[in-house]
Design a protein around this motif. Structure first.
Motif, mmCIF file in Angstrom:
data_model
loop_
_atom_site.group_PDB
_atom_site.id
_atom_site.type_symbol
_atom_site.label_atom_id
_atom_site.label_comp_id
_atom_site.label_asym_id
_atom_site.label_seq_id
_atom_site.Cartn_x
_atom_site.Cartn_y
_atom_site.Cartn_z
ATOM 1 N N LEU A 61 -0.222 4.815 -0.935
ATOM 2 C CA LEU A 61 -1.325 5.168 -0.045
ATOM 3 C C LEU A 61 -0.807 5.095 1.389
ATOM 4 O O LEU A 61 -0.048 4.213 1.734
ATOM 5 N N CYS B 190 -5.719 7.048 3.677
ATOM 6 C CA CYS B 190 -6.262 6.543 2.423
ATOM 7 C C CYS B 190 -5.943 5.072 2.206
ATOM 8 O O CYS B 190 -6.627 4.398 1.434
ATOM 9 N N ALA B 191 -4.944 4.519 2.900
ATOM 10 C CA ALA B 191 -4.647 3.094 2.776
ATOM 11 C C ALA B 191 -5.771 2.258 3.375
ATOM 12 O O ALA B 191 -6.123 1.208 2.840
ATOM 13 N N GLY C 79 -8.622 2.651 1.071
ATOM 14 C CA GLY C 79 -8.206 1.997 -0.168
ATOM 15 C C GLY C 79 -8.387 0.490 -0.128
ATOM 16 O O GLY C 79 -8.850 -0.113 -1.104
ATOM 17 N N LYS D 22 1.583 1.394 -4.064
ATOM 18 C CA LYS D 22 0.364 2.145 -4.380
ATOM 19 C C LYS D 22 0.407 3.575 -3.857
ATOM 20 O O LYS D 22 -0.454 4.378 -4.173
ATOM 21 N N MET E 293 0.817 -1.221 0.000
ATOM 22 C CA MET E 293 0.000 0.000 0.000
ATOM 23 C C MET E 293 0.848 1.267 0.000
ATOM 24 O O MET E 293 0.518 2.232 -0.667
ATOM 25 N N LEU F 214 -10.614 -1.627 -2.592
ATOM 26 C CA LEU F 214 -9.959 -2.631 -3.438
ATOM 27 C C LEU F 214 -10.619 -4.002 -3.286
ATOM 28 O O LEU F 214 -10.723 -4.755 -4.258
ATOM 29 N N THR G 266 -18.286 4.828 -0.628
ATOM 30 C CA THR G 266 -17.218 5.630 -0.036
ATOM 31 C C THR G 266 -17.664 6.294 1.256
ATOM 32 O O THR G 266 -16.958 6.233 2.270
#
Length: 193
Positions: free
Chosen positions: A25, A115-116, A119, A23, A19, A123, A75
């Motif tokens: 994040l 955000c991880a 995320g 990525k 992550m 995902l 979200t």
């Protein structure tokens, strides 16, 4: 469920789809909390816990409620779930483990906006994982986050005693070190055509 699927999800989450380092994040705690290995480890455990619990809670909400007609609310709902989980963990740490609560400081409530964490929940939905693969993916992402945090904290502790030119001290050398740690993880993804 096949053991190879679980193994591939674990290895990908920790190494190739890290992550933080692949990525990008969760950079805020990566740079902010990684000054000491002990603090980085504590933060990583909290983030991993939030990732797994969030995935366990958001998967059924998404599968049984949102997926039908309300997927546009994913979200918002996921952020609310994550915020509630972080609040519960914060209350627990403050009451039962004050040293960790104090060490994490402002970064603990910031897990809500990490955000991880969001995320990984998104995902899981995007990859259409079932319940168990979602939990494994969240655990792998948390372990990958922990690996990145602890490695980088070790590098930063070594930098404190290094003879660094004045113009590179502070944030510049931190960003260079972060880039080199991130670059080292590209080897896990494989380079070539």
């Amino acid at each position: 469920m096949k053991i190879t699927l679980i193994t591939s999800i674990l290895l990908a989450g920790i190494l190739t789809n890290n992550m933080v380092l692949s990525k990008f994040l969760g950079i805020c705690p990566f740079l902010g909390v990684s000054t000491k290995v002990k603090t980085a480890l504590s933060m990583s455990i909290a983030v991993t816990l939030v990732m797994v619990i969030s995935s366990a809670v958001t998967w059924p909400i998404n599968y049984y409620i949102l997926k039908q007609e309300y997927n546009y609310l994913q979200t918002i709902v996921f952020i609310l779930v994550i915020a509630a989980i972080v609040q519960l963990i914060e209350i627990f740490l403050k009451k039962y483990i004050p040293p960790i609560y104090k060490a994490l400081g402002i970064y603990l409530p910031l897990i809500t906006t990490n955000c991880a964490v969001l995320g990984i929940t998104l995902l899981n939905v995007q990859n259409e994982y079932g319940f168990v693969p979602s939990l494994v993916n969240a655990l792998a992402a948390g372990l990958g986050f922990m690996l990145a945090m602890v490695l980088f904290a070790g590098v930063r502790e070594r930098l404190e005693t290094a003879d660094i030119p004045v113009f590179l001290k502070g944030l510049p050398i931190t960003l260079i070190a972060a880039a080199l740690v991130s670059l080292s993880f590209l080897g896990f993804a494989g380079i070539g055509g």
